[in-house]
Write an enzyme that holds these catalytic residues in place. Sequence first.
Site, short mmCIF file in Angstrom:
data_model
loop_
_atom_site.label_atom_id
_atom_site.label_comp_id
_atom_site.label_asym_id
_atom_site.label_seq_id
_atom_site.Cartn_x
_atom_site.Cartn_y
_atom_site.Cartn_z
N GLU A 53 31.91 40.75 44.01
CA GLU A 53 31.93 39.35 44.46
C GLU A 53 33.27 38.75 44.08
O GLU A 53 33.38 37.90 43.20
CB GLU A 53 30.80 38.53 43.83
N HIS A 208 26.19 34.02 49.32
CA HIS A 208 27.01 33.38 48.29
C HIS A 208 26.82 31.87 48.32
O HIS A 208 26.57 31.29 49.39
CB HIS A 208 28.49 33.71 48.53
N ASP A 329 33.37 37.75 39.96
CA ASP A 329 33.61 36.44 40.57
C ASP A 329 35.05 36.00 40.31
O ASP A 329 35.32 34.84 40.03
CB ASP A 329 32.62 35.39 40.08
#
Length: 366
Positions: A53, A208, A329
């Site tokens: 991600e 997301h 992230d």
Amino acid sequence: MSAHEWTRRQVLNTAAGAGVALGGASALLGPGVAQAHDGKPTPGNRMKIIAIEEAIMLPGLITQGTALNGAIPFKPEVIAQWMKRLPDVTEYRLADMDENGVTMQVLSLTPPGVQMQPDAAIAVRDAQHANDTLAGIIAAHPTRFGGLAALPLQNPTAAVREARRAMNDLGMAGFLVNGHTCGHYLDEPQFREVWAALEELGAALYLHPTPAAAGEWGLPQGRPELNGPLYTWAAETGGHALRVILGGVFDDFPGARLIVGHMGEFLPFHMSRLDVQIENITTRVALKRKPSEYLSDNIAITTSGVMDDNMLQAAIKAVGIDNVLFAIDYPFEKSAQAVEFLRNAHVPNTHRRQIAHRNAERILHL
């Protein structure tokens, strides 16, 4: 020249042009820097680590970066660091990966991606441009980057065409959708053809969070800090995933796979209550299984932004070790902290490697 080779050259040319547009330290394909950072991860960090991600900002997409427009009170110095790293590949990103032993980042558009483009035709063009550019980055660094393609859900039929092109021609690993698409959710009937294509392609869809509010919500009023990562993003994204379950999507497409980040956006820790309360509620769609079964069979989760061993242990027990994947992230979270959490987690080494790379390799066909 084969069709595949022609496509590869086209996306390389697209990405190279994008790199010139960004310029300097933010160039996407700076070959000199790439050579300096394209080696194997630092010796001693032998475990393969795939982070799935990982945000990137690409040129020419006007809706990008709206998460940083002041609706959430992020500190200015933090925003400055993110904005320096989001468009970059070769100067900051690869160096960060090498320093922390990250083998591969699976890149995707920073939110809201193409989801908030009200003109469907522009959304389709934006998705094609983004996916071509991302494919060029991957072609230039095939061992370091994978990609989750953008889907222009504003036009579901065009989204199906783009999904097939992204998987079959561009070699993408799957797809990422940034929350709702102009107020529309993935359980709605018009998206059934998209789910059918994803199931046929064997492609996972990463759901997301989005900074774009779908409507007024009284809870964060007067407390803007509740907007975003502290609370509303997890609640909204977990709720969106529940809409997919309650809408019967996984009954209609049992091979479909959804991925949600941030240790499952609350859902693994709510599974028993979902199963109990579904017995008391008249649902619009008669589900064939308990909510927990869909969460275990059709939904995978990532560790992004939740670096806590207790939460990891509970999530593994809830959804199973086969459904837990690693994510950082980047650049919104720190790679060093995320990797340290993974390396020191109190799990068997076989589980650690499943989280670190094996589950991603299986689910995303990396």
